[in-house]
Write a protein that holds these residues in place. Structure first.
Motif, PDB file in Angstrom:
ATOM      1  N   LYS A 125       0.835  -1.206   0.000  1.00  0.00           N
ATOM      2  CA  LYS A 125       0.000   0.000   0.000  1.00  0.00           C
ATOM      3  C   LYS A 125       0.869   1.256   0.000  1.00  0.00           C
ATOM      4  O   LYS A 125       0.563   2.245  -0.672  1.00  0.00           O
ATOM      5  CB  LYS A 125      -0.933  -0.002   1.217  1.00  0.00           C
ATOM      6  CG  LYS A 125      -2.168  -0.854   1.050  1.00  0.00           C
ATOM      7  CD  LYS A 125      -3.208  -0.509   2.113  1.00  0.00           C
ATOM      8  CE  LYS A 125      -4.528  -1.210   1.832  1.00  0.00           C
ATOM      9  NZ  LYS A 125      -5.573  -0.798   2.807  1.00  0.00           N
ATOM     10  N   GLY A 126       1.936   1.230   0.794  1.00  0.00           N
ATOM     11  CA  GLY A 126       2.854   2.360   0.810  1.00  0.00           C
ATOM     12  C   GLY A 126       3.523   2.553  -0.536  1.00  0.00           C
ATOM     13  O   GLY A 126       3.650   3.675  -1.033  1.00  0.00           O
ATOM     14  N   GLU A 127       3.951   1.445  -1.143  1.00  0.00           N
ATOM     15  CA  GLU A 127       4.596   1.499  -2.456  1.00  0.00           C
ATOM     16  C   GLU A 127       3.639   2.050  -3.508  1.00  0.00           C
ATOM     17  O   GLU A 127       4.031   2.869  -4.349  1.00  0.00           O
ATOM     18  CB  GLU A 127       5.076   0.103  -2.857  1.00  0.00           C
ATOM     19  CG  GLU A 127       6.228  -0.408  -2.014  1.00  0.00           C
ATOM     20  CD  GLU A 127       6.558  -1.870  -2.298  1.00  0.00           C
ATOM     21  OE1 GLU A 127       7.714  -2.267  -2.054  1.00  0.00           O
ATOM     22  OE2 GLU A 127       5.654  -2.613  -2.754  1.00  0.00           O
ATOM     23  N   LYS A 128       2.380   1.620  -3.449  1.00  0.00           N
ATOM     24  CA  LYS A 128       1.392   2.080  -4.424  1.00  0.00           C
ATOM     25  C   LYS A 128       1.117   3.572  -4.274  1.00  0.00           C
ATOM     26  O   LYS A 128       1.041   4.315  -5.264  1.00  0.00           O
ATOM     27  CB  LYS A 128       0.084   1.291  -4.258  1.00  0.00           C
ATOM     28  CG  LYS A 128      -1.011   1.656  -5.269  1.00  0.00           C
ATOM     29  CD  LYS A 128      -2.213   0.740  -5.098  1.00  0.00           C
ATOM     30  CE  LYS A 128      -3.287   1.036  -6.141  1.00  0.00           C
ATOM     31  NZ  LYS A 128      -3.913   2.361  -5.944  1.00  0.00           N
ATOM     32  N   LEU A 129       0.966   4.027  -3.035  1.00  0.00           N
ATOM     33  CA  LEU A 129       0.707   5.448  -2.796  1.00  0.00           C
ATOM     34  C   LEU A 129       1.878   6.308  -3.279  1.00  0.00           C
ATOM     35  O   LEU A 129       1.682   7.352  -3.905  1.00  0.00           O
ATOM     36  CB  LEU A 129       0.462   5.686  -1.309  1.00  0.00           C
ATOM     37  CG  LEU A 129       0.116   7.117  -0.898  1.00  0.00           C
ATOM     38  CD1 LEU A 129      -1.182   7.574  -1.566  1.00  0.00           C
ATOM     39  CD2 LEU A 129      -0.008   7.234   0.621  1.00  0.00           C
ATOM     40  N   ALA A 130       3.094   5.866  -2.993  1.00  0.00           N
ATOM     41  CA  ALA A 130       4.271   6.603  -3.434  1.00  0.00           C
ATOM     42  C   ALA A 130       4.347   6.631  -4.958  1.00  0.00           C
ATOM     43  O   ALA A 130       4.676   7.668  -5.559  1.00  0.00           O
ATOM     44  CB  ALA A 130       5.538   5.971  -2.851  1.00  0.00           C
ATOM     45  N   GLU A 153       1.840   6.484  -7.038  1.00  0.00           N
ATOM     46  CA  GLU A 153       0.792   7.378  -7.541  1.00  0.00           C
ATOM     47  C   GLU A 153       1.228   8.841  -7.493  1.00  0.00           C
ATOM     48  O   GLU A 153       0.832   9.646  -8.340  1.00  0.00           O
ATOM     49  CB  GLU A 153      -0.486   7.193  -6.721  1.00  0.00           C
ATOM     50  CG  GLU A 153      -1.191   5.868  -6.972  1.00  0.00           C
ATOM     51  CD  GLU A 153      -2.341   5.619  -6.011  1.00  0.00           C
ATOM     52  OE1 GLU A 153      -2.488   6.411  -5.040  1.00  0.00           O
ATOM     53  OE2 GLU A 153      -3.094   4.655  -6.223  1.00  0.00           O
ATOM     54  N   HIS A 154       2.034   9.188  -6.510  1.00  0.00           N
ATOM     55  CA  HIS A 154       2.503  10.574  -6.370  1.00  0.00           C
ATOM     56  C   HIS A 154       3.887  10.782  -6.984  1.00  0.00           C
ATOM     57  O   HIS A 154       4.396  11.905  -6.970  1.00  0.00           O
ATOM     58  CB  HIS A 154       2.519  10.974  -4.896  1.00  0.00           C
ATOM     59  CG  HIS A 154       1.157  11.131  -4.295  1.00  0.00           C
ATOM     60  ND1 HIS A 154       0.374  12.250  -4.489  1.00  0.00           N
ATOM     61  CD2 HIS A 154       0.422  10.299  -3.513  1.00  0.00           C
ATOM     62  CE1 HIS A 154      -0.768  12.123  -3.839  1.00  0.00           C
ATOM     63  NE2 HIS A 154      -0.777  10.943  -3.234  1.00  0.00           N
ATOM     64  N   GLY A 155       4.496   9.717  -7.479  1.00  0.00           N
ATOM     65  CA  GLY A 155       5.805   9.841  -8.108  1.00  0.00           C
ATOM     66  C   GLY A 155       6.920  10.205  -7.153  1.00  0.00           C
ATOM     67  O   GLY A 155       7.793  11.008  -7.494  1.00  0.00           O
ATOM     68  N   ILE A 156       6.897   9.631  -5.955  1.00  0.00           N
ATOM     69  CA  ILE A 156       7.903   9.961  -4.944  1.00  0.00           C
ATOM     70  C   ILE A 156       8.565   8.683  -4.420  1.00  0.00           C
ATOM     71  O   ILE A 156       7.971   7.607  -4.464  1.00  0.00           O
ATOM     72  CB  ILE A 156       7.299  10.762  -3.772  1.00  0.00           C
ATOM     73  CG1 ILE A 156       6.190   9.941  -3.082  1.00  0.00           C
ATOM     74  CG2 ILE A 156       6.762  12.099  -4.265  1.00  0.00           C
ATOM     75  CD1 ILE A 156       5.582  10.632  -1.866  1.00  0.00           C
ATOM     76  N   PRO A 157       9.791   8.794  -3.895  1.00  0.00           N
ATOM     77  CA  PRO A 157      10.466   7.623  -3.323  1.00  0.00           C
ATOM     78  C   PRO A 157       9.771   7.146  -2.052  1.00  0.00           C
ATOM     79  O   PRO A 157       9.130   7.932  -1.334  1.00  0.00           O
ATOM     80  CB  PRO A 157      11.877   8.134  -3.006  1.00  0.00           C
ATOM     81  CG  PRO A 157      12.045   9.368  -3.830  1.00  0.00           C
ATOM     82  CD  PRO A 157      10.680   9.970  -3.934  1.00  0.00           C
ATOM     83  N   PHE A 158       9.913   5.853  -1.761  1.00  0.00           N
ATOM     84  CA  PHE A 158       9.283   5.254  -0.587  1.00  0.00           C
ATOM     85  C   PHE A 158      10.273   4.342   0.133  1.00  0.00           C
ATOM     86  O   PHE A 158      11.020   3.589  -0.493  1.00  0.00           O
ATOM     87  CB  PHE A 158       8.055   4.437  -1.016  1.00  0.00           C
ATOM     88  CG  PHE A 158       7.475   3.589   0.078  1.00  0.00           C
ATOM     89  CD1 PHE A 158       6.773   4.164   1.120  1.00  0.00           C
ATOM     90  CD2 PHE A 158       7.638   2.204   0.067  1.00  0.00           C
ATOM     91  CE1 PHE A 158       6.234   3.381   2.145  1.00  0.00           C
ATOM     92  CE2 PHE A 158       7.103   1.409   1.082  1.00  0.00           C
ATOM     93  CZ  PHE A 158       6.398   2.007   2.114  1.00  0.00           C
ATOM     94  N   PHE A 159      10.249   4.441   1.457  1.00  0.00           N
ATOM     95  CA  PHE A 159      11.049   3.547   2.298  1.00  0.00           C
ATOM     96  C   PHE A 159      10.206   3.117   3.485  1.00  0.00           C
ATOM     97  O   PHE A 159       9.421   3.907   4.017  1.00  0.00           O
ATOM     98  CB  PHE A 159      12.292   4.255   2.861  1.00  0.00           C
ATOM     99  CG  PHE A 159      13.313   4.666   1.844  1.00  0.00           C
ATOM    100  CD1 PHE A 159      14.396   3.846   1.549  1.00  0.00           C
ATOM    101  CD2 PHE A 159      13.205   5.889   1.197  1.00  0.00           C
ATOM    102  CE1 PHE A 159      15.343   4.227   0.631  1.00  0.00           C
ATOM    103  CE2 PHE A 159      14.151   6.278   0.260  1.00  0.00           C
ATOM    104  CZ  PHE A 159      15.223   5.449  -0.031  1.00  0.00           C
ATOM    105  N   GLU A 160      10.383   1.873   3.912  1.00  0.00           N
ATOM    106  CA  GLU A 160       9.916   1.503   5.238  1.00  0.00           C
ATOM    107  C   GLU A 160      11.102   1.648   6.177  1.00  0.00           C
ATOM    108  O   GLU A 160      12.216   1.179   5.873  1.00  0.00           O
ATOM    109  CB  GLU A 160       9.360   0.077   5.258  1.00  0.00           C
ATOM    110  CG  GLU A 160       7.966   0.003   4.657  1.00  0.00           C
ATOM    111  CD  GLU A 160       7.160  -1.207   5.116  1.00  0.00           C
ATOM    112  OE1 GLU A 160       5.920  -1.155   4.993  1.00  0.00           O
ATOM    113  OE2 GLU A 160       7.777  -2.180   5.587  1.00  0.00           O
TER     114      GLU A 160
END
Length: 206
Positions: free
Chosen positions: A145-150, A152-159
């Motif tokens: 879900k975090g990866e998908k949201l990131a 959609e906004h075109g931004i990097p994601f990390f847990e």
């Protein structure tokens, strides 16, 4: 990264304003402390909820570029919302944080994203962090879900885990790199000094 690193370490440091954003108790203060003092930071459970605004300065070297990160830690409680978002103006980067054990904090990300674009513009750099990944047994927000949201906004994601210092350094490095690639929005120490001196001379001239 190509380009600005070859200009030499003799230059004044570049100043980057980075703002932490997200709901209360997602671990923003813990992330800041883990990044600015990774060896001396206590566990995240000992931190107090941020009241108002605080910031820390982190000097770093990035591809031979001297950088001074001003990291602003904002309160997530609703009663401090107007105060917190007032500090969004003039920021070049945002660290947007939710807690993987708290669904409400994840659902609030869209609202925080809207605040960022309204107050700071559409050209700022943002990274999304799903914090507290050390609490896997309490997870309610899947990593996908975090990866998908990131995405959609075109931004990097990390847990991340502020407690175990997982992916904190990498996240800030990615954000710093993206900001530095937009050279036009970066100030030097002497830019600030020159601006202040110019104001003083203008006043004296009359």
């Amino acid at each position: 990264m190509a380009g600005p690193g070859q200009r030499g370490v003799g230059e004044p440091p570049r100043l980057l304003k980075i703002v932490m954003a997200g709901e209360s108790c997602v671990g923003k203060t813990s992330i800041v402390r883990s990044y600015t003092d990774p060896h001396g930071a206590p566990t995240s459970s000992s931190y107090l909820t941020t009241i108002g605004i605080d910031f820390k300065v982190k000097p770093v070297m990035f591809d031979d570029i001297r950088v001074k990160l001003q990291i602003w830690d904002t309160a997530g409680q609703e009663r401090f919302h107007t105060l917190s978002t007032s500090y969004f103006r003039g920021a070049q980067g945002f660290v947007l944080v939710y807690d993987i054990t708290n669904l409400d904090s994840f659902q609030g990300i869209t609202s925080w994203m809207k605040d960022i674009h309204e107050k700071a513009g559409d050209e700022v750099d943002i990274i999304l962090l799903g914090n507290k990944c050390d609490k896997e047994s309490e997870r309610v927000v899947p990593k996908q879900k975090g990866e998908k949201l990131a995405w959609e906004h075109g931004i990097p994601f990390f847990e991340t885990s502020a407690k175990d210092n997982v992916n904190i350094e990498d996240a800030f490095s990615v954000l710093t790199k993206e900001i530095l690639e937009k050279k036009s929005c970066v100030l030097y120490d002497f830019d600030v000094v020159a601006l202040n001196e110019s104001k003083k001379r203008t006043c004296c001239a009359f």
